[in-house]
Design a protein around this motif. Sequence first.
Motif, PDB file in Angstrom:
ATOM      1  N   ALA A  34       0.823  -1.206   0.000  1.00  0.00           N
ATOM      2  CA  ALA A  34       0.000   0.000   0.000  1.00  0.00           C
ATOM      3  C   ALA A  34       0.862   1.263   0.000  1.00  0.00           C
ATOM      4  CB  ALA A  34      -0.917  -0.012   1.222  1.00  0.00           C
ATOM      5  N   ASN A  35       0.371   2.285  -0.684  1.00  0.00           N
ATOM      6  CA  ASN A  35       0.955   3.634  -0.645  1.00  0.00           C
ATOM      7  C   ASN A  35       2.238   3.830  -1.458  1.00  0.00           C
ATOM      8  OD1 ASN A  35      -0.025   6.044   0.511  1.00  0.00           O
ATOM      9  ND2 ASN A  35       1.761   6.152   1.849  1.00  0.00           N
ATOM     10  N   GLY A  37       2.390   4.180  -4.650  1.00  0.00           N
ATOM     11  CA  GLY A  37       2.134   5.065  -5.791  1.00  0.00           C
ATOM     12  C   GLY A  37       1.548   4.377  -7.010  1.00  0.00           C
ATOM     13  N   LYS A  38       0.876   3.249  -6.823  1.00  0.00           N
ATOM     14  CA  LYS A  38       0.312   2.486  -7.954  1.00  0.00           C
ATOM     15  C   LYS A  38      -0.751   3.302  -8.697  1.00  0.00           C
ATOM     16  CE  LYS A  38      -0.903  -0.735  -5.044  1.00  0.00           C
ATOM     17  NZ  LYS A  38      -0.265  -0.152  -3.832  1.00  0.00           N
ATOM     18  N   SER A  54      -4.503   8.994  -2.414  1.00  0.00           N
ATOM     19  CA  SER A  54      -4.376   9.773  -1.185  1.00  0.00           C
ATOM     20  C   SER A  54      -3.102   9.383  -0.459  1.00  0.00           C
ATOM     21  CB  SER A  54      -5.596   9.572  -0.274  1.00  0.00           C
ATOM     22  OG  SER A  54      -5.395   8.457   0.559  1.00  0.00           O
ATOM     23  N   PRO A  57      -2.497   4.933   3.321  1.00  0.00           N
ATOM     24  CA  PRO A  57      -2.374   3.586   2.742  1.00  0.00           C
ATOM     25  C   PRO A  57      -3.733   2.904   2.654  1.00  0.00           C
ATOM     26  CG  PRO A  57      -0.881   3.869   4.625  1.00  0.00           C
ATOM     27  CD  PRO A  57      -1.772   5.059   4.597  1.00  0.00           C
ATOM     28  N   GLN A  58      -3.871   1.989   1.696  1.00  0.00           N
ATOM     29  CA  GLN A  58      -5.111   1.221   1.473  1.00  0.00           C
ATOM     30  C   GLN A  58      -6.235   2.075   0.905  1.00  0.00           C
ATOM     31  OE1 GLN A  58      -5.896  -0.850   5.210  1.00  0.00           O
ATOM     32  NE2 GLN A  58      -3.697  -1.174   5.420  1.00  0.00           N
ATOM     33  N   THR A  59      -5.858   3.016   0.048  1.00  0.00           N
ATOM     34  CA  THR A  59      -6.867   3.857  -0.611  1.00  0.00           C
ATOM     35  C   THR A  59      -7.656   3.042  -1.635  1.00  0.00           C
ATOM     36  OG1 THR A  59      -5.478   5.806  -0.323  1.00  0.00           O
ATOM     37  CG2 THR A  59      -7.183   5.937  -2.019  1.00  0.00           C
ATOM     38  N   THR A  60      -6.945   2.329  -2.513  1.00  0.00           N
ATOM     39  CA  THR A  60      -7.611   1.547  -3.569  1.00  0.00           C
ATOM     40  C   THR A  60      -8.196   0.278  -2.956  1.00  0.00           C
ATOM     41  OG1 THR A  60      -6.007   2.406  -5.138  1.00  0.00           O
ATOM     42  CG2 THR A  60      -7.258   0.456  -5.838  1.00  0.00           C
ATOM     43  N   ASN A 141       9.662   3.556  -7.677  1.00  0.00           N
ATOM     44  CA  ASN A 141       8.901   4.819  -7.742  1.00  0.00           C
ATOM     45  C   ASN A 141       9.398   5.817  -6.687  1.00  0.00           C
ATOM     46  OD1 ASN A 141       6.880   6.524  -8.733  1.00  0.00           O
ATOM     47  ND2 ASN A 141       5.437   5.876  -7.149  1.00  0.00           N
ATOM     48  N   ASP A 144      11.970  11.038  -7.023  1.00  0.00           N
ATOM     49  CA  ASP A 144      12.128  12.468  -6.696  1.00  0.00           C
ATOM     50  C   ASP A 144      12.448  12.667  -5.213  1.00  0.00           C
ATOM     51  OD1 ASP A 144       8.993  13.357  -5.584  1.00  0.00           O
ATOM     52  OD2 ASP A 144       9.257  11.492  -6.644  1.00  0.00           O
ATOM     53  N   ALA A 172       6.206   8.812 -10.382  1.00  0.00           N
ATOM     54  CA  ALA A 172       4.829   8.900 -10.881  1.00  0.00           C
ATOM     55  C   ALA A 172       4.297  10.310 -10.662  1.00  0.00           C
ATOM     56  CB  ALA A 172       3.952   7.886 -10.160  1.00  0.00           C
TER      57      ALA A 172
HETATM   58  N1  GTP Z   1       6.975  12.265  -3.928  1.00  0.00           N
HETATM   59  C1  GTP Z   1       6.261  11.347  -4.569  1.00  0.00           C
HETATM   60  N2  GTP Z   1       5.066  10.992  -4.096  1.00  0.00           N
HETATM   61  C2  GTP Z   1       4.361  10.064  -4.776  1.00  0.00           C
HETATM   62  C3  GTP Z   1       4.824   9.472  -5.972  1.00  0.00           C
HETATM   63  N3  GTP Z   1       3.904   8.591  -6.401  1.00  0.00           N
HETATM   64  C4  GTP Z   1       2.888   8.639  -5.510  1.00  0.00           C
HETATM   65  N4  GTP Z   1       3.165   9.530  -4.527  1.00  0.00           N
HETATM   66  C5  GTP Z   1       2.333   9.865  -3.361  1.00  0.00           C
HETATM   67  O1  GTP Z   1       2.201   8.692  -2.563  1.00  0.00           O
HETATM   68  C6  GTP Z   1       0.915   8.650  -1.940  1.00  0.00           C
HETATM   69  C7  GTP Z   1       0.231   7.336  -2.284  1.00  0.00           C
HETATM   70  O2  GTP Z   1      -0.061   7.320  -3.665  1.00  0.00           O
HETATM   71  P1  GTP Z   1      -1.133   6.330  -4.290  1.00  0.00           P
HETATM   72  O3  GTP Z   1      -1.004   6.435  -5.764  1.00  0.00           O
HETATM   73  O4  GTP Z   1      -2.462   6.522  -3.670  1.00  0.00           O
HETATM   74  O5  GTP Z   1      -0.509   4.946  -3.793  1.00  0.00           O
HETATM   75  P2  GTP Z   1      -1.085   3.467  -3.990  1.00  0.00           P
HETATM   76  O6  GTP Z   1       0.076   2.559  -4.154  1.00  0.00           O
HETATM   77  O7  GTP Z   1      -2.108   3.444  -5.059  1.00  0.00           O
HETATM   78  O8  GTP Z   1      -1.754   3.222  -2.567  1.00  0.00           O
HETATM   79  P3  GTP Z   1      -2.927   2.155  -2.161  1.00  0.00           P
HETATM   80  O9  GTP Z   1      -4.063   2.330  -3.090  1.00  0.00           O
HETATM   81  O10 GTP Z   1      -3.245   2.603  -0.778  1.00  0.00           O
HETATM   82  O11 GTP Z   1      -2.290   0.816  -2.202  1.00  0.00           O
HETATM   83  C8  GTP Z   1       0.161   9.890  -2.437  1.00  0.00           C
HETATM   84  O12 GTP Z   1       0.295  10.909  -1.472  1.00  0.00           O
HETATM   85  C9  GTP Z   1       0.903  10.244  -3.726  1.00  0.00           C
HETATM   86  O13 GTP Z   1       0.852  11.627  -4.048  1.00  0.00           O
HETATM   87  C10 GTP Z   1       6.104   9.886  -6.462  1.00  0.00           C
HETATM   88  O14 GTP Z   1       6.621   9.444  -7.501  1.00  0.00           O
HETATM   89  N5  GTP Z   1       6.769  10.821  -5.712  1.00  0.00           N
END
Ligand code: GTP
Length: 316
Positions: A34-35, A37-38, A54, A57-60, A141, A144, A172
Amino acid sequence: MGEIDEGPAIAAPPDTGVMPEGSRCGFVALAGRANVGKSTLMNRLVGAKVSIVSEVPQTTRFPVRGVLHRPGLQVVFIDTPGIHKPRYRMNEEMVRLATRVLREVDLVAALVDASEGFGPGDRFVFDLLRQARSRNLLVLNKVDLTAKENLLPLIDEASRTGLFEEIVPVSALTGENSDRLQAVIAATMPAGPPHFPEDMLTDLPQRQAIAELIREQVFQQTRQEVPHSTAVIIDLVEPAEGGLIRIHATIIADKESQKGILIGEGGRMMKGIGTSARHQLEEYLGSRVHLSLWVKVKRAWRDDRELLRLIGLPVS
Ligand SMILES: Nc1nc2c(ncn2[C@@H]2O[C@H](COP(=O)(O)OP(=O)(O)OP(=O)(O)O)[C@@H](O)[C@H]2O)c(=O)[nH]1
Ligand SMILES: [Mg+2]
């Protein structure tokens, strides 16, 4: 000729045994803990906001498909729920659905947060890939947030697993190197005709997309247990006078205390969530929206099969 063919909405290609020359189409899962950036990456690759994002974690909560269209190429990305230790039936289903997707795709793009390195959660995902016998890429990912030299040990450890055909560092969020990732993915896609019509970016039903946009605001504006213990149900979507679309939605909370937080002092939290959600919905629907939100308590809803089905989690 001349007759209306009542075939499926998405017509199968004529079975000539010959593919349109050079046409490729494939399914790519975005997977990881989770979290990492997928969902952000899927939106970046598809070039549109398809899946909600968001800091929590565990948004999706269920697989969301997003389609990339290029001349002669279609890539169907499947954004999956983050892999985590489940404590409720909802979370068990989230992890089950994400794991199942790994076996159903042409390629898995596994994501890690390069600024945090590999943890037990990432290694658990690697084990799932090994069991799924999938073809995999590794996406490092959030580059930055970290210095380039920190990537080398990660690339080294990931190579030694023998699981990954390529390892691609990206951001991303900023888009750094996402073109290269897209090219690497495109190169692995099998020959075949497009699966979705040309203008289709996702197959998420409209009501579910509306619920997701409201839930995104709950996730972005509340903290701690509150987002996790919240679901959104759409009660009504209907055209109203003056070209408006009227939407009624209920936010389900697990406890009275969470309902209090969701409403906020003098209704301030509800107003904040409602205003931001309305802006998002207006952009998505291309129309002015009148949004009414209610909050209801339904104890232990995360273990309630019927409610889980209602929010789009097909319980086994
Ligand atoms: N700095 C930075 N933040 C990122 C990047 N990619 C995603 N984020 C941040 O990471 C957080 C989680 O991003 P999501 O895309 O919701 O992550 P996810 O893997 O889909 O999370 P779940 O759905 O919870 O599994 C958000 O606050 C995004 O803005 C990146 O490349 N750089
Ligand atoms: Mg996500």
